[in-house]
Enzyme design. Structure first.
Site, PDB file in Angstrom:
ATOM      1  N   GLY A 132     -16.269 -19.235  13.787  1.00  0.00           N
ATOM      2  CA  GLY A 132     -15.659 -17.900  13.832  1.00  0.00           C
ATOM      3  C   GLY A 132     -14.159 -17.953  14.056  1.00  0.00           C
ATOM      4  N   ASP A 180      -8.395 -12.202   8.079  1.00  0.00           N
ATOM      5  CA  ASP A 180      -8.258 -13.631   8.341  1.00  0.00           C
ATOM      6  C   ASP A 180      -7.147 -14.245   7.486  1.00  0.00           C
ATOM      7  OD1 ASP A 180     -10.438 -13.102   9.889  1.00  0.00           O
ATOM      8  OD2 ASP A 180     -11.886 -14.026   8.526  1.00  0.00           O
TER       9      ASP A 180
HETATM   10  C1  GLA Z   1     -14.895 -11.985   9.302  1.00  0.00           C
HETATM   11  C2  GLA Z   1     -14.190 -11.443   8.057  1.00  0.00           C
HETATM   12  C3  GLA Z   1     -13.026 -10.524   8.440  1.00  0.00           C
HETATM   13  C4  GLA Z   1     -13.447  -9.464   9.452  1.00  0.00           C
HETATM   14  C5  GLA Z   1     -14.205 -10.102  10.616  1.00  0.00           C
HETATM   15  C6  GLA Z   1     -14.759  -9.074  11.561  1.00  0.00           C
HETATM   16  O1  GLA Z   1     -14.034 -12.857  10.003  1.00  0.00           O
HETATM   17  O2  GLA Z   1     -13.715 -12.497   7.258  1.00  0.00           O
HETATM   18  O3  GLA Z   1     -12.486  -9.937   7.281  1.00  0.00           O
HETATM   19  O4  GLA Z   1     -14.181  -8.457   8.843  1.00  0.00           O
HETATM   20  O5  GLA Z   1     -15.280 -10.922  10.158  1.00  0.00           O
HETATM   21  O6  GLA Z   1     -13.750  -8.406  12.204  1.00  0.00           O
END
Ligand code: GLA
Length: 390
Positions: A132, A180
């Site tokens: 994550g 991200d």
């Molecule tokens: C993932 C996705 C992002 C966002 C997050 C939740 O990391 O790639 O675009 O939606 O989940 O905030």
């Protein structure tokens, strides 16, 4: 115990050595991109809301040398694997999941008229994979900058972000938002990035020298976002918007939520998004005023909302947040990223960092039977080509 953090220079050296071994030629091009944590503003990006992520001082580094025409070979030290891609198969998803991120970016550049020649490359990373922390966006943007160095053709930052987002959506099959890739590309050291995902404007917010430490603790479990829960949440948000007659949940005021009462999933998802957007803006004020108690409370509130209303947490994440928030010197804690596993971030007094990390991981180990990875993260700079020796 907090894990040591290898320097970017040592990652670049390892990637250069690995590519020399793979191709028999010295590395000619190098690039690196950071992972990220999201301080607050989760699952708001694809709802055109606000997010507050920062790049971390953990990186994916790549080095490359000229290769066989028509072919890209990549050795990944992180995955302990080697993979090759024939450039005439550029638009067919590759069998190796990690290679698809490289392929996806190369394919997007190809569509934009930037054609990759045959290449040997190596990738090394200190971003924990599947945790994550956007190891995938780091790989995408490192590939983008590497490819630009190789071809001597540069896209704008906005185009680079767009190419990486599309690579992720098409090749990894995750209908992700823009957070991200945007922070991995645009981040500045010592700052968090306030990103308005409606018009994609970004403002850097300085953390200041008095900011507490940020501890990342990895649950050690990862449930793939591609399994459908992420897409399902997106669909539920769209349903909530349609029921309320708005374009996106950004446009919803708290008092309108009552109109969704009969639709349980839509009501809960919208409640999270609307309250989370408010928390992001309050968090910016808390940072600007140095109110760390307030920032911590907002983070813990965000976690509860993700757990109860958005339902993207899991037992391991909740356990870590509960253990962390019971510690002395901890201001707040929350899951970061898409959820269903991965990492929590803990805002903690710097002088309590080591002791808190030891106690939390010890208790987690007692309960789960394995010690979670603990990392201190600091705000790092965005993706770039590495031109000279660091
Ligand atoms: C993932 C996705 C992002 C966002 C997050 C939740 O990391 O790639 O675009 O939606 O989940 O905030």
């Amino acid at each position: 115990m907090i894990e040591p953090n290898p320097s970017l220079a040592s990652l670049i050296d390892s990637a250069s050595a690995a590519v020399a071994e793979l191709s028999g030629r010295a590395a000619r091009w190098r690039a690196a991109a950071p992972g990220r944590v999201n301080l607050i503003g989760e699952h708001t990006d694809y709802n055109h809301g606000w997010v507050l992520p920062m790049a971390i001082d953990r990186y994916t580094a790549m080095a490359a040398a000229p290769g066989v025409p028509g072919q890209i070979r990549v050795r990944s030290l992180a995955m302990a694997e080697e993979s090759s891609l024939s450039l005439d198969q550029l638009h067919t998803p590759h069998g190796d999941a990690w290679m698809r991120y490289v392929q996806g970016v190369v394919a997007q550049y190809d569509r934009r008229g930037v054609h990759c020649p045959g290449l040997d490359a190596a990738v090394v990373s200190s971003v924990p994979p599947g945790g994550g922390l956007s190891s995938s966006a780091a790989l995408e943007l490192a590939t983008a900058h590497l490819l630009e160095a190789v071809t001597e053709q540069a896209l704008t930052p906005a185009e680079r972000i767009q190419a990486s987002v599309q690579a992720e959506r098409e090749m990894a099959g995750v209908p992700c938002g823009i957070m991200d890739q945007t922070v991995v590309e645009l981040a500045e050291s010592g700052q968090v990035l306030l990103l308005d995902c409606a018009d994609q404007t970004a403002h850097s917010v300085p953390l200041g020298s008095q900011a507490p430490a940020l501890l990342v603790i990895d649950t050690g479990v990862s449930h793939s976002l591609a399994e459908g829960a992420y897409a399902q949440r997106r669909a539920e948000c769209e349903q909530a918007s349609a029921l309320l007659g708005v374009k996106t949940l950004r446009d919803v005021r708290p008092e309108q939520l009552a109109r969704l009462k009969g639709e349980m999933a839509a009501h809960r998802r919208a409640t999270h998004v609307v309250s989370e957007n408010e928390r992001v803006r309050d968090a910016v004020t808390a940072i600007e005023q140095g109110h760390w108690d307030r920032l911590g409370a907002l983070m813990t509130g965000s976690h509860r909302s993700l757990r109860d209303d958005y339902e993207v947490s899991c037992g391991e994440l909740d356990l870590l947040v509960d253990l962390a928030t019971a510690e002395t010197g901890v201001y707040g804690a929350r899951m970061t990223g898409g959820g269903f596993g991965g990492c929590v971030i803990v805002l903690v007094e710097t002088d309590q960092l080591e002791a808190a990390a030891d106690r939390i991981s010890g208790q987690y180990d007692d309960r789960m039977g394995w010690a979670p990875g603990c990392y201190r993260v600091q705000s790092g700079a965005g993706a770039r080509e590495i031109c000279a020796a660091l």
